[in-house]
Design a protein around this motif. Sequence first.
Motif, short mmCIF file in Angstrom:
data_model
loop_
_atom_site.label_atom_id
_atom_site.label_comp_id
_atom_site.label_asym_id
_atom_site.label_seq_id
_atom_site.Cartn_x
_atom_site.Cartn_y
_atom_site.Cartn_z
N VAL A 64 9.96 2.72 7.88
CA VAL A 64 9.08 1.90 7.05
C VAL A 64 9.69 0.52 6.91
O VAL A 64 10.90 0.39 6.70
N THR A 106 1.34 4.05 3.44
CA THR A 106 2.25 3.28 2.58
C THR A 106 1.47 2.64 1.44
O THR A 106 0.29 2.31 1.58
N LEU A 128 5.01 7.25 -0.62
CA LEU A 128 4.24 7.47 0.59
C LEU A 128 3.28 8.62 0.33
O LEU A 128 3.63 9.58 -0.38
#
Length: 319
Positions: free
Chosen positions: A207, A157, A164
Amino acid sequence: MARPPFDPSRRAVLGTALLAAAATAGTAHTAAAAEATTAPAGAWPTEFPLPDGWLPEGITIGREPYAYLGSRANGAVYRTDLRTGRGEVLYPGETGAVAVGLELDHDGLLHMAGGPGGTARVVDSRTGRLLTTYRLTEATGHFINDVHVLGDRAWYTDSRDSVLYGVPRGRRGKVRALRLGGDWVQTPDVNNANGVVDTPDGRGLIVVSSQPGRLYRVDLRTGHATGLALSGAADVAGGDGLLRVGRTLYVVQNRLNVVSVFALDAAVTTATLRRTITDPRFDVPATVARWRDRLYLVNARFTSPQTPGTTFSAVAVPR
């Protein structure tokens, strides 16, 4: 460009190297780990120190009872035996380097996020040798924060950009930059994408965006991000490290000194808060790893002086 990456045929290459290593330290290491699988983990230490000034953030645990913790001071890695709480520096790092999130894969390789340096590095957890370094971004305006291995890539990240990075785990293939779209909201000048894990079906990623505190499911084919509906919680502000066990998702909310435990629905569209975990020993925990029925968290102490004399520790709590 990255330096020539480690050969994915490393299963063979590493196998040869590790067989040689097993003739010395490896045999004792394996025997100790085998003994540990039958030892009562409840008697193991629930807190262990790190070197003064270590500036930790990432922690990872593999198949054996050893925790690996990175340093923001110089990118070093410290390895602790969970049975005794004693540890040693595995990889000494280097001036100017940073290790934020890190993950140990099944090949014994440590994948490490390089923070503001924009890099990803791979270290052999058995020898402490740096194997390769990838340049993911420019050295300014980015923050490579966390990493999760899924399939043939390690996914990183970038907290300051809606991208990404999929780093190939071997020599074949190139780094893939996956632009986030769909529901993703990128807030300027704050940390966005932070912790990352795979979905229960292994086909996508979850995420956490630290600010304002949202969870997303990311399609790895397209980068489309779908915001998860939260039930029982308004947000996951300060969300940092993630850990998933089955359909249970642990979200470390660092400055709140709490781990929020969510149940994911089958489609990974909703996360329902089941409980929270806190402990008086928490001091801005950043990331979390699991061994058996325990969670291990590293105290980053972001609200304390970050000096060479600052003390740091990691703590264990029941899962």
